[in-house]
Write a protein that holds these residues in place. Structure first.
Motif, PDB file in Angstrom:
ATOM      1  N   PRO A   3       0.848  -1.187   0.000  1.00 25.09           N
ATOM      2  CA  PRO A   3       0.000   0.000   0.000  1.00 25.09           C
ATOM      3  C   PRO A   3       0.889   1.244   0.000  1.00 25.09           C
ATOM      4  O   PRO A   3       2.014   1.215   0.496  1.00 25.09           O
ATOM      5  CB  PRO A   3      -0.790  -0.115   1.307  1.00 25.09           C
ATOM      6  N   THR A   4       0.405   2.314  -0.579  1.00 19.51           N
ATOM      7  CA  THR A   4       1.240   3.511  -0.667  1.00 19.51           C
ATOM      8  C   THR A   4       0.876   4.583   0.348  1.00 19.51           C
ATOM      9  O   THR A   4       1.642   5.504   0.566  1.00 19.51           O
ATOM     10  CB  THR A   4       1.152   4.126  -2.074  1.00 19.51           C
ATOM     11  N   GLY A   5      -0.272   4.486   0.965  1.00 24.61           N
ATOM     12  CA  GLY A   5      -0.663   5.486   1.950  1.00 24.61           C
ATOM     13  C   GLY A   5       0.122   5.332   3.242  1.00 24.61           C
ATOM     14  O   GLY A   5       0.376   4.221   3.703  1.00 24.61           O
ATOM     15  N   THR A   6       0.513   6.450   3.839  1.00 24.07           N
ATOM     16  CA  THR A   6       1.306   6.380   5.067  1.00 24.07           C
ATOM     17  C   THR A   6       0.513   5.726   6.195  1.00 24.07           C
ATOM     18  O   THR A   6       1.077   4.995   7.000  1.00 24.07           O
ATOM     19  CB  THR A   6       1.793   7.771   5.496  1.00 24.07           C
ATOM     20  N   GLY A  24       9.724  -5.546   3.017  1.00 20.53           N
ATOM     21  CA  GLY A  24       9.115  -4.668   2.016  1.00 20.53           C
ATOM     22  C   GLY A  24       8.673  -3.340   2.584  1.00 20.53           C
ATOM     23  O   GLY A  24       8.912  -2.287   1.980  1.00 20.53           O
ATOM     24  N   THR A  25       8.052  -3.362   3.749  1.00 18.09           N
ATOM     25  CA  THR A  25       7.591  -2.099   4.321  1.00 18.09           C
ATOM     26  C   THR A  25       8.753  -1.257   4.824  1.00 18.09           C
ATOM     27  O   THR A  25       8.683  -0.038   4.820  1.00 18.09           O
ATOM     28  CB  THR A  25       6.582  -2.338   5.466  1.00 18.09           C
ATOM     29  N   ALA A  26       9.840  -1.896   5.224  1.00 14.54           N
ATOM     30  CA  ALA A  26      11.017  -1.128   5.659  1.00 14.54           C
ATOM     31  C   ALA A  26      11.615  -0.349   4.493  1.00 14.54           C
ATOM     32  O   ALA A  26      12.201   0.713   4.688  1.00 14.54           O
ATOM     33  CB  ALA A  26      12.058  -2.069   6.261  1.00 14.54           C
ATOM     34  N   LEU A  27      11.463  -0.856   3.303  1.00 17.89           N
ATOM     35  CA  LEU A  27      12.016  -0.190   2.122  1.00 17.89           C
ATOM     36  C   LEU A  27      11.037   0.795   1.478  1.00 17.89           C
ATOM     37  O   LEU A  27      11.430   1.578   0.616  1.00 17.89           O
ATOM     38  CB  LEU A  27      12.403  -1.235   1.067  1.00 17.89           C
TER      39      LEU A  27
END
Length: 84
Positions: A3-6, A24-27
């Motif tokens: 997902p792209t939303g913060t 993935g989310t860390a990057l």
């Protein structure tokens, strides 16, 4: 795809080691759009050349070599119009 939303990226479920989501989310904050995505004419080339060619290929109407030929020849014509 992440997902792209913060707000969505803060979801704890994305920060577990299962399935590699934590990596993935860390990057995610370092990811940037590919330079090719901002080329003038790309949306038209995608809509008028790439998508129809791939749909025909996946549908079995044309062989595997045809989409490549169309992307190279017809796609180049579309992009050339925008590079003038």
């Amino acid at each position: 795809m992440l997902p792209t939303g913060t707000r969505a990226l803060r979801d704890p479920a994305l920060h577990v080691t299962t399935y590699g989501w934590a990596t993935g989310t860390a990057l995610a904050d370092r990811l940037r759009p590919a330079p090719a995505q901002s080329v003038r004419g790309r949306p038209e080339g995608k809509d008028k050349v790439a998508t129809p060619a791939l749909q025909e290929c996946y549908g079995g109407a044309i062989g595997l070599a045809d989409p490549r030929r169309r992307l190279e020849s017809d796609g180049s014509l579309v992009l050339a119009r925008f590079q003038r």
